[in-house]
Design an enzyme around this catalytic site. Structure first.
Site: not given
Ligand code: UD1
Length: 433
Positions: A24-25, A119, A124, A308, A400
């Site tokens: 999915k991701n 989620c 986030r 995850d 999902r």
């Molecule tokens: C992706 C995955 C999700 C997984 C996560 C971490 C997808 C669609 N989703 O989510 O399933 O749990 O990676 O492996 O691929 N953060 C900030 N600012 C930002 C972006 C992130 O502070 O602009 C923080 C987030 O709040 C979190 C951490 O960084 O604490 C990791 O987030 P991130 O790696 O960005 O996760 P996603 O890409 O949202």
């Protein structure tokens, strides 16, 4: 209508072989990358048939793309003209909607994106995405809960993330692929899904090096072409089935995977004393009644232990011998499932982002509610191991991310059934969720 509740008659060891779905991701950013094309086609294979994939397809269609999806093959035809305003009803369903922001700014020179949902696992933000886009020359404003981005022309830049965010790395890789010059992304995420996205962008004609390491170099081109790519296997889904065998004292083999992608999990299972057989494209875990020991786990960006898988490994460790400790270092508040676990007899103490789990010999069935996708998967695992009957509610989160879950679990011997919908609150329709 898909049912939103599952009845599980627990206590049966799960055994057999399942094959992993496409990730999915990895599929979601690959789909978003299609927006970089102009009058061209992206063809993706091994795309899983999931609610989030339909949400992203709905978003791309809204923007003007034509999509066909059947038997895991998705073709996305992208017209010369695209809309650049995204609808809040779709965006709010899924955080990964933010992945269209970079491609739209690069392709259309502007984008409007309501702040996304997803989620319920802590705050986030998308500040890394926005900061990096503005370093590349986008003007960003927040108006009435939406991001408004516009640019007279982007330029290559050196981006250094404070944290290796998966989504921010993907957004900037895509933006840079359509931006002339060399963009360097430092402290980049190293997940296999990043490498898969780089393969998609390379197939379109961008030049990318360093994906899978902490520094990614992207040399963009204004003229990307038709492309074909295959989505990698879903390491989180595969790991969930492996744990279904472990938690029920059975023996499950997961095939069609890259065992290297789940090495953080298999290392912990080995440390805990679960016999494993790791082949070139399959892993099997044979617990078969053996005891296994508690372990200490810290969730980390790849190649560390994936956040995850944190709820699912916690479910399994609740039934291990002795004490386990989990430190959740990627997200705040990713312990929403713990209250439901306790209702089934789990002994878990939470202090900040640390969970201390005292293993118990048995858990018992209860009615429990899924708060998010992986929490839902973890409750299903606990239900499979529990004495008596468990009803897991709010399965809409689980749909999902898990394709054909009922069939796959049943093929391993799970005694599960979907309960009839009992009205609008107990059900979701396939299009909306
Ligand atoms: C992706 C995955 C999700 C997984 C996560 C971490 C997808 C669609 N989703 O989510 O399933 O749990 O990676 O492996 O691929 N953060 C900030 N600012 C930002 C972006 C992130 O502070 O602009 C923080 C987030 O709040 C979190 C951490 O960084 O604490 C990791 O987030 P991130 O790696 O960005 O996760 P996603 O890409 O949202």
């Amino acid at each position: 209508m898909i049912s939103d509740r599952m009845l599980i008659r627990g206590g049966k060891p799960l055994s057999g072989l399942v094959s992993a779905q496409g990730a999915k991701n990895a599929a979601l950013p690959a789909m978003a990358a299609s927006l970089l094309l102009r009058g061209r086609r992206l063809k993706l294979s091994r795309v899983p048939d999931l609610q989030d994939i339909h949400t992203m397809a709905g978003l791309l269609r809204h923007l003007g793309a034509e999509i066909e999806f059947s038997g895991g093959i998705m073709t996305i035809d992208v017209p010369e003209d695209l809309k650049w305003e995204t609808p809040s009803d779709l965006v709010r369903q899924m955080r990964a909607s933010s992945l269209v922001l970079g491609p739209l700014v690069a392709r259309c020179g502007r984008a409007v994106l309501p702040l996304p949902g997803g989620c319920a696992i802590g705050s986030r933000p998308i500040d890394f995405h926005l900061k990096a886009l503005s370093r590349m020359g986008a003007e960003i404003d927040l108006e009435q809960g939406s991001v408004h981005a516009r640019t007279g022309g982007l330029s290559a830049a050196r981006i250094s993330f404070d944290f290796p965010s998966v989504g921010a790395t993907e957004n900037i890789m895509m933006t840079a692929a359509l931006t002339e010059g060399e963009t360097a992304i430092e402290n980049a995420a190293r997940e296999p899904e990043i490498v898969n996205l780089a393969d998609v962008l390379r197939a379109m004609g961008a030049s990318i090096e360093g994906d899978g390491t902490g520094t990614i170099l992207v040399r963009g081109s204004r003229d990307l072409g038709d492309a074909e790519a295959t989505i990698i296997p879903d390491r989180i889904e595969a790991s969930t089935y492996l744990l279904a065998g472990v938690i029920t004292r059975g023996r499950v083999q997961v095939g069609g995977i890259d065992p290297g992608h789940i090495a953080a999990l298999t290392a912990k299972l080995e440390e805990a004393g679960v016999p494993l057989d790791i082949g070139p494209e399959a892993v099997s875990a044979a617990r078969e009644g053996l005891c296994w020991n508690g372990v200490t786990i810290k969730t980390l960006p790849y190649p560390g232990f994936p956040t995850d898988m944190q709820p699912q490994i916690m479910a399994a460790l609740c039934l291990a011998e002795g004490t386990s400790v989990i430190h959740e270092s990627v997200f705040d508040s990713r312990y929403m499932h713990v209250g439901e676990f306790r209702r089934m007899g789990c002994k878990i103490d939470i202090q900040g982002n640390t969970a201390v789990i005292a293993g118990v010999p048995r858990v018992s069935g209860a009615e429990v509610h899924a708060s998010d996708l992986r929490a839902g998967a973890a409750l299903i695992l606990l239900g499979l191991a529990a004495e008596g009957e468990t009803v897991v509610c709010e399965l809409k989160h689980v749909w999902r991310g898990y394709e054909m879950l009922m069939d796959k679990m049943r093929s391993l011997g799970a005694d599960i059934e979907l309960l009839p919908c009992d009205g609008p609150e107990g059900a979701l329709d396939e299009a909306g969720g």
